[in-house]
Structure formats: C-alpha cells, structure tokens
Design an enzyme around this catalytic site. Structure first.
Site, PDB file in Angstrom:
ATOM      1  N   CYS A  64       1.096  -1.193   0.056  1.00 23.93           N
ATOM      2  CA  CYS A  64       0.352  -0.255  -0.120  1.00 23.93           C
ATOM      3  C   CYS A  64       0.830   1.632  -0.494  1.00 23.93           C
ATOM      4  CB  CYS A  64      -0.794  -0.016   1.481  1.00 23.93           C
ATOM      5  SG  CYS A  64      -1.990   1.091   0.869  1.00 23.93           S
ATOM      6  N   CYS A  68      -0.075   4.768   6.989  1.00 29.45           N
ATOM      7  CA  CYS A  68      -0.957   4.945   8.012  1.00 29.45           C
ATOM      8  C   CYS A  68       0.041   3.837   9.257  1.00 29.45           C
ATOM      9  CB  CYS A  68      -2.366   3.913   8.161  1.00 29.45           C
ATOM     10  SG  CYS A  68      -2.886   5.113   6.750  1.00 29.45           S
ATOM     11  N   CYS A  71      -0.659   0.154  10.193  1.00 33.35           N
ATOM     12  CA  CYS A  71      -0.613  -1.100   9.248  1.00 33.35           C
ATOM     13  C   CYS A  71       0.280  -1.665   8.679  1.00 33.35           C
ATOM     14  CB  CYS A  71      -1.488  -0.175   7.990  1.00 33.35           C
ATOM     15  SG  CYS A  71      -1.931  -1.598   7.393  1.00 33.35           S
ATOM     16  N   CYS A 108     -16.703  -9.233   5.212  1.00 40.50           N
ATOM     17  CA  CYS A 108     -16.257  -8.454   4.544  1.00 40.50           C
ATOM     18  C   CYS A 108     -14.136  -8.368   3.904  1.00 40.50           C
ATOM     19  CB  CYS A 108     -15.911  -7.613   5.835  1.00 40.50           C
ATOM     20  SG  CYS A 108     -16.903  -7.604   6.904  1.00 40.50           S
ATOM     21  N   CYS A 140     -19.827  -5.862   2.697  1.00 43.60           N
ATOM     22  CA  CYS A 140     -19.260  -5.261   3.584  1.00 43.60           C
ATOM     23  C   CYS A 140     -17.854  -5.246   2.809  1.00 43.60           C
ATOM     24  CB  CYS A 140     -18.778  -5.438   4.894  1.00 43.60           C
ATOM     25  SG  CYS A 140     -18.119  -3.225   5.777  1.00 43.60           S
ATOM     26  N   CYS A 200     -20.210   1.549   7.332  1.00 47.90           N
ATOM     27  CA  CYS A 200     -19.007   0.799   8.837  1.00 47.90           C
ATOM     28  C   CYS A 200     -17.854   1.501   9.205  1.00 47.90           C
ATOM     29  CB  CYS A 200     -18.939  -0.467   8.633  1.00 47.90           C
ATOM     30  SG  CYS A 200     -17.261  -1.339   9.262  1.00 47.90           S
ATOM     31  N   ARG A 270     -18.707  -3.479  17.743  1.00 51.13           N
ATOM     32  CA  ARG A 270     -18.465  -4.685  16.610  1.00 51.13           C
ATOM     33  C   ARG A 270     -16.092  -4.154  17.366  1.00 51.13           C
ATOM     34  NH1 ARG A 270     -17.552  -4.157  11.841  1.00 51.13           N
ATOM     35  NH2 ARG A 270     -19.720  -4.779  12.083  1.00 51.13           N
TER      36      ARG A 270
END
Ligand code: DTB
Length: 327
Positions: A64, A68, A71, A108, A140, A200, A270
């Site tokens: 990616c 972040c 991550c 998901c 999702c 979400c 969640r």
C-alpha cells in the site's frame, strides 16, 4: 458516578457531556461491573441479546502506498507479511462460503490500497454479484478512498456497507498518517452514504491518543450515524512505527467499549482487532457493551477460531443473528 443515569440518557438518545464521558473513561476498576451493566442496559434496549459475527478476507495484501503507522501493509512497514495481488473471484466466493459456515452475518472484503481503481471496483462488484446469487450473506467492502460513483457501483452489485474508519480524532490524525487526511476519510464516508451504502466506520485505540481524542472520535462517529462501528485495539505489529506502543489493559478496553455504547446507543458495535491480545481472558465481558465480533482472524493477524466464539456466545446466553435461510 451513577452510570445508570448515563444509560437512561443514552436510551433517550441524548448525548453525554464531556465530563460524563470522562467519568466513564475514569471508572475505577472496582466499579467496572456497574459500568458494564449500565452499557448492557443500552445494548439490551436496542440490540437485545443478539450477537453478529463477521469474517474478513484480505483480498489484496501489502504494497500500500499510504503510511498509516498502525498498519503492517503500509509502504513504511517492514512487517513480515504475505504480499499478493487481488485474489481470484473464485477465492472471493469460497471465502463467502467459509464465512457463511462460521455463521457470520457479514463477509468483509478488504484490499490494501490508497483507493481502489476502476478495474478493482468492477472486479469486486462482479465477484459480489456472484456471491449474492450463491450465498446468503451480507457484504461489506473496505477499499480505501473512493468517489460516490465507485461507491454506487459497489452498491448496485449488492454491497450493503462500506468500511472506512476514522481511526482516531481529527486532532491526532496527522500523528498516525501523513499521506491522507481525516477529512479525506470523512469525504469517502459521505460519498458512500450518498451512493446508498450503509456506513461501517470505527477507530483504533491504544495508538498514543489522549482521553479527549477518544471522546472526540466517539462523538465524531456518533455524528456520522453509521450502521456499524468497529472498535479496534492496536495490534502493535513488529516492523510498524507503532510496534512498541502498548498502552492498553483489559479494563481500559472495556471502559472504551462502554463509552462507545453510551455514545452510540443503537449502533452495531464490533469489538474488533486486538480483542484476543488486549482483553485476553476478559473477552466475554466485551459482549455486554458490544454486540458484534470478527471471527477467525483479521488481515495479517490471526484471531479467535469461530468455534471458540460460538462457545463464548452460548456460554453468555446470547444468540447469534444470521441471515435468513431462504435466498
Ligand atoms: C476494522 O476496523 N478492522 C478490520 C477491518 N476493519 C478491515 C481490520 C483489522 C486489521 C488488524 C491488523 C491486521 O490483521 O493486519
């Protein structure tokens, strides 16, 4: 502090004051059951004793371009993870069948990306069309920053909701990511809503944020009226900038979950990544404020086997909510 008075306010859908939020985060350990019971009154009022299970698929891993700090898949992470391009549509379908077998309500589909390309959106949309024909499960997607038009294509394929987390407060956001902004995230959420998708959106706690940051992100989530709120507790993955950050205790996690319930009374909350690591033996208590969990692991980190989650739900006397049998 009378936590039941806060529960009454939450049930009346009134917002708590900053001081009331702080009193939740400062709940002394010996009063944690009173706080959990107050949060449970709210959970019970809106969600009964139902629990939703979710299963993730990491459909494209690593590489990616974003930074972040939490991550393992970012460009600045040196974490030892599997990296692979978008998996086949067959694998996406098989994952949906596995998710159904775990009695998950939602499947998901996550891809590592700054924002999905047109081709990726169309590929996922066509896989979702097939899944919706063959498997009775809600879908999702978490596909980074996207436009309303891309969100619309997902919606038309049968995707129910888009996951895109605020992650932390607006103030703290530049400390955890410099390649996009908090506002970019809000914009994607608003675009998804305009396209018809449910939202979400949640956060990751334990990243070095202050109590005010916790309250601010909880209030920001409240304002967005999402359908689902994932509450993640930082998994400090070796090779990420936050690898040595470990500020959470089981009780700290429970206080945060109770605050989330009191500020987001009717939402699906969640307890997400990190529940196994940070709540440890207290995991069942998390289901008094929360009404949803992931089973069988996350994106690059393993989690609790779905059979153990089933057992936990049964031992609590709670009940799984699944999709109706008929397609
Ligand atoms: C969310 O809030 N948590 C999930 C999902 N949305 C995409 C992801 C958790 C990832 C945990 C770290 C890992 O496995 O790499």
């Amino acid at each position: 502090m009378n936590f039941y008075a806060l529960a009454d306010k939450a049930i009346a859908e009134q917002v708590l004051s900053h001081e009331e939020c702080l009193s939740v985060l400062h709940c002394p350990d010996q009063h944690i059951l009173a706080l959990l019971d107050a949060a449970y009154q709210v959970r019970y009022h809106f969600c009964g004793r139902k629990v939703h299970l979710h299963m993730l698929i990491n459909a494209k891993s690593g590489l990616c371009p974003e930074d972040c700090h939490y991550c393992s898949q970012s460009k600045i992470s040196t974490a030892d993870i599997e990296k692979y391009p978008l998996v086949s549509q067959q694998k996406l379908l098989e994952g949906a069948k596995r998710a159904k077998a775990t009695r998950s309500l939602r499947y998901c589909i996550a891809i590592s990306t700054r924002g999905a390309t047109d081709r990726e959106i169309d590929y996922i949309a066509s896989a979702v069309r097939r899944i919706k024909q063959e498997v009775d499960i809600r879908i999702c997607c978490t596909v980074g920053i996207i436009s309303q038009e891309k969100a619309r294509r997902l919606y038309e394929a049968g995707v129910e909701q888009l996951n895109h987390n605020l992650n932390t407060s607006e103030r703290y956001y530049p400390e955890i990511c410099t390649t996009h902004t908090y506002q970019d995230r809000v914009n994607t959420l608003l675009a998804a809503r305009r396209a018809g998708l449910k939202l979400c959106t949640g956060a990751i706690f334990g990243q070095g944020e202050t109590e005010s940051d916790i309250i601010d992100v909880a209030l920001a989530l409240r304002e967005l009226h999402p359908q689902s709120i994932p509450v993640n507790f930082l998994l400090a993955i070796p090779g990420t900038p936050l690898e040595h950050t470990n500020a959470l205790t089981p009780y700290a996690c429970l206080r945060i979950l109770c605050l989330m319930r009191l500020l987001n009374p009717s939402q699906e909350i969640r307890v997400s990544a990190g529940r196994e690591v940070h709540l440890r033996s207290l995991q069942p208590l998390a289901l008094y404020p929360a009404n949803s969990v992931f089973v069988s692991g996350y994106l690059t980190t393993p989690g609790q086997d779905y059979r153990e989650t089933w057992q936990m739900v049964e031992d609590l006397g709670f009940e799984l909510e699944e999709c109706a049998e008929a397609l």
